[in-house]
Design a protein around this motif. Structure first.
Motif, PDB file in Angstrom:
ATOM      1  N   UNK A  12      -1.637  -7.090  -7.074  1.00 28.40           N
ATOM      2  CA  UNK A  12      -0.761  -5.920  -7.145  1.00 28.40           C
ATOM      3  C   UNK A  12      -1.392  -4.713  -6.454  1.00 28.40           C
ATOM      4  N   UNK A  13      -2.692  -4.526  -6.565  1.00 29.47           N
ATOM      5  CA  UNK A  13      -3.365  -3.402  -5.903  1.00 29.47           C
ATOM      6  C   UNK A  13      -3.198  -3.490  -4.388  1.00 29.47           C
ATOM      7  N   UNK A  14      -3.046  -4.698  -3.857  1.00 32.18           N
ATOM      8  CA  UNK A  14      -2.842  -4.857  -2.417  1.00 32.18           C
ATOM      9  C   UNK A  14      -1.559  -4.163  -1.957  1.00 32.18           C
ATOM     10  N   UNK A  15      -0.565  -4.069  -2.847  1.00 29.90           N
ATOM     11  CA  UNK A  15       0.682  -3.386  -2.472  1.00 29.90           C
ATOM     12  C   UNK A  15       0.359  -1.959  -2.077  1.00 29.90           C
ATOM     13  N   UNK A  24       0.764  -2.016   6.384  1.00 28.54           N
ATOM     14  CA  UNK A  24       0.712  -3.412   6.812  1.00 28.54           C
ATOM     15  C   UNK A  24       1.858  -4.200   6.174  1.00 28.54           C
ATOM     16  N   UNK A  25       3.010  -4.233   6.837  1.00 26.49           N
ATOM     17  CA  UNK A  25       4.162  -4.945   6.287  1.00 26.49           C
ATOM     18  C   UNK A  25       3.984  -6.455   6.326  1.00 26.49           C
ATOM     19  N   UNK A  26       3.071  -6.940   7.130  1.00 25.68           N
ATOM     20  CA  UNK A  26       2.772  -8.368   7.152  1.00 25.68           C
ATOM     21  C   UNK A  26       2.205  -8.855   5.825  1.00 25.68           C
ATOM     22  N   UNK A  48      11.748 -10.752   0.662  1.00 25.73           N
ATOM     23  CA  UNK A  48      10.665 -10.030   1.348  1.00 25.73           C
ATOM     24  C   UNK A  48      11.199  -9.076   2.412  1.00 25.73           C
ATOM     25  N   UNK A  49      12.229  -9.503   3.150  1.00 21.83           N
ATOM     26  CA  UNK A  49      12.756  -8.641   4.210  1.00 21.83           C
ATOM     27  C   UNK A  49      13.314  -7.346   3.631  1.00 21.83           C
ATOM     28  N   UNK A  50      13.953  -7.417   2.472  1.00 27.62           N
ATOM     29  CA  UNK A  50      14.484  -6.212   1.828  1.00 27.62           C
ATOM     30  C   UNK A  50      13.352  -5.281   1.402  1.00 27.62           C
ATOM     31  N   UNK A  51      12.238  -5.852   0.971  1.00 26.47           N
ATOM     32  CA  UNK A  51      11.076  -5.019   0.606  1.00 26.47           C
ATOM     33  C   UNK A  51      10.525  -4.332   1.853  1.00 26.47           C
ATOM     34  N   UNK A  52      10.425  -5.057   2.945  1.00 25.38           N
ATOM     35  CA  UNK A  52       9.942  -4.454   4.196  1.00 25.38           C
ATOM     36  C   UNK A  52      10.863  -3.315   4.632  1.00 25.38           C
ATOM     37  N   UNK A  53      12.175  -3.533   4.522  1.00 26.65           N
ATOM     38  CA  UNK A  53      13.132  -2.481   4.881  1.00 26.65           C
ATOM     39  C   UNK A  53      12.973  -1.260   3.980  1.00 26.65           C
TER      40      UNK A  53
END
Length: 150
Positions: A12-15, A24-26, A48-53
């Motif tokens: 979670x800390x990586x978020x 870093x969206x990757x 995941x795509x919605x989170x990136x958006x």
């Protein structure tokens, strides 16, 4: 030897560290399950795509946003966070033109992990305080939002 709770806290800390601070969206593909579900006061979305958006939109709307984590607790497959979010509304957000105003709000979040990835995420920001600090009348915002039947 680390515990499952400690491992989940690291994930979670990586978020915050990789996605939010470094952009870093990757890393979203490594941190979140493919069918992750996100619950917010403005509605739910998944994938995941919605989170990136979401992150791309937030970065455009609040280019200087930061988070300070005050509490970071994990038990089993659940991680809870209490934090302060700060930033300046310097780009379009949900159809609102930039106000140039700063905000500071308290947010809590609960994340459920499965197989080492975030599978579900509940985010509870102080939405009313956020809108008030930007000078937005919440009633006007709700009128601008499309009805669920549309």
């Amino acid at each position: 030897m680390s515990t499952k709770s400690e491992d989940n806290k690291r994930i979670v800390r990586r978020i915050r560290d990789e996605v939010e601070e470094q952009g870093d969206l990757g890393a979203v593909d490594e941190i979140f399950a493919e069918d992750v579900v996100v619950h917010t006061p403005m509605g739910e979305f998944s994938g995941r795509e919605a989170i990136k958006e979401m992150y791309e939109g937030d970065r455009k709307a609040f280019s200087d946003s930061t988070e300070t984590i005050h509490d970071f607790v994990a038990e089993g497959n659940t991680v809870a966070i209490r934090m302060t979010e700060r930033g300046t509304h310097d780009g379009e957000f949900m159809g609102m033109e930039p106000t140039g105003k700063e905000y500071e709000i308290q947010t809590t979040a609960f994340l459920h992990l499965e197989d080492g990835k975030v599978a579900e995420w509940w985010i509870q920001p102080d939405t009313l305080g956020f809108l008030q600090q930007l000078g937005v009348n919440p009633e006007n915002l709700s009128e601008a939002m499309p009805a669920e039947d549309d």
